[in-house]
Design an enzyme around this catalytic site. Structure first.
Site, PDB file in Angstrom:
ATOM      1  N   TYR A 115       3.307  -6.076   5.871  1.00 46.16           N
ATOM      2  CA  TYR A 115       2.373  -6.320   6.967  1.00 46.16           C
ATOM      3  C   TYR A 115       3.102  -6.744   8.239  1.00 46.16           C
ATOM      4  O   TYR A 115       2.618  -6.525   9.340  1.00 46.16           O
ATOM      5  CB  TYR A 115       1.390  -7.446   6.600  1.00 46.16           C
ATOM      6  CG  TYR A 115       0.162  -7.004   5.847  1.00 46.16           C
ATOM      7  CD1 TYR A 115       0.265  -6.313   4.647  1.00 46.16           C
ATOM      8  CD2 TYR A 115      -1.108  -7.303   6.332  1.00 46.16           C
ATOM      9  CE1 TYR A 115      -0.861  -5.939   3.954  1.00 46.16           C
ATOM     10  CE2 TYR A 115      -2.244  -6.930   5.646  1.00 46.16           C
ATOM     11  CZ  TYR A 115      -2.112  -6.248   4.451  1.00 46.16           C
ATOM     12  OH  TYR A 115      -3.231  -5.879   3.773  1.00 46.16           O
ATOM     13  N   LYS A 175       6.641  -4.950  -8.221  1.00 52.23           N
ATOM     14  CA  LYS A 175       6.969  -3.554  -8.525  1.00 52.23           C
ATOM     15  C   LYS A 175       8.498  -3.476  -8.626  1.00 52.23           C
ATOM     16  O   LYS A 175       9.154  -2.731  -7.903  1.00 52.23           O
ATOM     17  CB  LYS A 175       6.406  -2.636  -7.421  1.00 52.23           C
ATOM     18  CG  LYS A 175       6.525  -1.145  -7.701  1.00 52.23           C
ATOM     19  CD  LYS A 175       5.624  -0.643  -8.805  1.00 52.23           C
ATOM     20  CE  LYS A 175       5.880   0.824  -9.089  1.00 52.23           C
ATOM     21  NZ  LYS A 175       5.104   1.326 -10.260  1.00 52.23           N
ATOM     22  N   ASP A 220       1.045  -1.729 -10.906  1.00 51.71           N
ATOM     23  CA  ASP A 220       0.161  -0.654 -11.396  1.00 51.71           C
ATOM     24  C   ASP A 220      -0.485  -1.072 -12.714  1.00 51.71           C
ATOM     25  O   ASP A 220      -1.681  -0.897 -12.939  1.00 51.71           O
ATOM     26  CB  ASP A 220       0.915   0.687 -11.508  1.00 51.71           C
ATOM     27  CG  ASP A 220       2.270   0.570 -12.182  1.00 51.71           C
ATOM     28  OD1 ASP A 220       2.719  -0.562 -12.472  1.00 51.71           O
ATOM     29  OD2 ASP A 220       2.897   1.618 -12.438  1.00 51.71           O
ATOM     30  N   ASP A 241      -9.520  -6.811  -3.662  1.00 49.88           N
ATOM     31  CA  ASP A 241     -10.712  -5.955  -3.505  1.00 49.88           C
ATOM     32  C   ASP A 241     -11.110  -5.409  -4.879  1.00 49.88           C
ATOM     33  O   ASP A 241     -12.294  -5.340  -5.220  1.00 49.88           O
ATOM     34  CB  ASP A 241     -10.448  -4.782  -2.548  1.00 49.88           C
ATOM     35  CG  ASP A 241     -10.838  -5.114  -1.098  1.00 49.88           C
ATOM     36  OD1 ASP A 241     -10.707  -6.293  -0.712  1.00 49.88           O
ATOM     37  OD2 ASP A 241     -11.253  -4.203  -0.361  1.00 49.88           O
TER      38      ASP A 241
HETATM   39  C1  IPM Z   1      -8.077  -8.981   4.024  1.00 51.23           C
HETATM   40  C2  IPM Z   1      -8.242  -7.834   4.967  1.00 51.23           C
HETATM   41  C3  IPM Z   1      -7.142  -7.874   6.005  1.00 51.23           C
HETATM   42  C4  IPM Z   1      -5.813  -7.760   5.266  1.00 51.23           C
HETATM   43  C5  IPM Z   1      -7.259  -6.799   7.105  1.00 51.23           C
HETATM   44  C6  IPM Z   1      -8.563  -6.906   7.836  1.00 51.23           C
HETATM   45  C7  IPM Z   1      -6.099  -6.879   8.067  1.00 51.23           C
HETATM   46  O1  IPM Z   1      -8.274  -6.627   4.278  1.00 51.23           O
HETATM   47  O2  IPM Z   1      -8.064 -10.133   4.477  1.00 51.23           O
HETATM   48  O3  IPM Z   1      -7.978  -8.752   2.815  1.00 51.23           O
HETATM   49  O4  IPM Z   1      -5.384  -6.651   4.930  1.00 51.23           O
HETATM   50  O5  IPM Z   1      -5.195  -8.796   5.021  1.00 51.23           O
HETATM   51 MG    MG Z   2      -8.333  -6.860   2.166  1.00 51.85          MG
END
Ligand code: IPM
Ligand code: MG
Length: 353
Positions: A141, A186, A219, A247
């Site tokens: 990131y 990984k 994975d 997620d």
């Molecule tokens: C999260 C979100 C953020 C991330 C995005 C909006 C930059 O997906 O907080 O999980 O990837 O960290």
């Molecule tokens: Mg996210």
């Protein structure tokens, strides 16, 4: 006690869910006799519109001056085409970096009444109680990026101190739970992951011999997470893997809208946000699920203000509202009239007494 809270609601459903979270925060403060001063500031796409910057200096100053920051969500179609130069997401990353909140705690617990909401079988998800500790200010990131018409690159970098500190945070929490830590990497492919694994082992051996450490490739962890989620207690992983896996983990609970998060650094100041995005498709309709935002208030009370009883009161009120069947469309039972965002807030406030 007295405390200052910066409120940065952001875009899309951010303002709607944050409004309910703020009502709950104010109610808890009243009930327990605390004096909170709330300062609202522009952040994300709305700040780009107003100032050409997703994190204007005044917003950063408000966050720095606060004991805790409550964040809604950012982003939207207006700022998502590849041609857009200034993005809301850049503001979020800069805020996390500026505040030094490297440890992102994402608890995933399945409420008994909602076990049937998941797309997974209820016997798989019932009783899930896990915590993902995501490294938040390093990795791909934040590495250097290059781009021309035909080529692009994102650098993934980690240093040993960055890995040590996040492993310590996760291991300390594991000590208060089932004393098991799952480190996800990984390392069969990535050099950063090989360093991650080595440093993790070193820290755990030297400082946490009482916590059982297990490594898993990302994975395989993605599979394990939906196969036997109850086996996972505390998992620690790097920034991007943590983003993706949480997620996925949210589907154990049935909706992304249910999950809160806390981002912490060295002091007690923290950044609290539901893990969901700005959901522009449902923004402005009053149907967004505010439980994740409200549960983020509980984390704020616990981690930044050290108000444990108050945090518990919010969590119990949320459980009560869910038990009473107060559900937004994303988690509604078949045939049920779904609750609105504000009705969820009302129910939580009523349960708080
Ligand atoms: C999260 C979100 C953020 C991330 C995005 C909006 C930059 O997906 O907080 O999980 O990837 O960290
Ligand atoms: Mg996210």
């Amino acid at each position: 006690m007295k405390a200052r809270i910066a409120v940065i609601a952001g875009d899309g459903i951010g303002p709607e869910v944050t409004a309910e979270a703020v009502r709950v925060l104010q109610a808890v403060a009243r009930r327990f006799g605390h004096e909170l001063s709330l300062e609202e500031a522009l952040f994300g796409g709305v700040a780009i519109e107003a100032h050409g910057d997703p994190l204007p200096p005044a917003t950063l100053a408000a966050c720095r001056g606060a004991d805790a920051i409550l964040l809604g969500a950012i982003g939207g179609p207006k700022w998502s085409s590849p041609q857009v130069r200034v993005r809301p997401e850049a503001g979020l990353l800069r805020l996390r970096k500026e505040l030094g909140v490297y440890a992102n705690l994402r608890p995933v617990t399945v409420h008994p009444a909602l076990a049937g909401v998941s797309t997974l079988r209820s016997e798989v998800v019932a009783g899930v109680d896990l915590l993902v500790v995501r490294e938040l200010t390093g990795g791909i990131y934040f590495g250097a990026k290059t781009r021309d018409a035909e080529r692009a690159s994102d650098l993934c970098e980690y240093t040993a101190p960055e890995i040590e500190r996040i492993v310590r945070v996760a291991a300390r929490i594991a000590r208060t739970r089932r004393r098991r830590l799952l480190s996800i990497d990984k390392s069969n492919v990535l050099e950063t992951s090989r360093l991650w694994r080595e440093v993790c082992e070193r820290v755990m051996r030297a400082e946490f011999p009482d916590v059982q450490l297990e490594h898993m490739l990302v994975d395989s962890a993605a599979m394990h997470l939906i196969r036997r989620p109850r086996e996972i207690d505390v998992a620690v992983t790097e920034n991007m893997f943590g983003d993706i896996l949480t997620d996925e983990a949210s589907m154990l609970c049935g909706s992304l809208g249910l999950l809160p998060s806390a981002s912490l650094g060295e002091g007690t100041r923290g950044l609290y946000e539901p893990i969901h995005g700005s959901a522009p498709d449902i923004a402005g309709q009053g149907v967004a699920n505010p439980y994740g935002a409200i549960l983020s208030v509980a984390l704020l009370l616990r981690h930044s203000l050290q108000l444990r009883e108050e945090a518990r009161a919010v969590e119990l009120a949320v459980h009560r509202a869910i038990d009473d069947g107060i559900r937004t469309p994303d988690i509604a039972a078949p045939g049920q009239r779904p609750a609105s965002t504000a009705e969820v807030g009302n129910a939580v406030l009523a349960a708080l007494g």
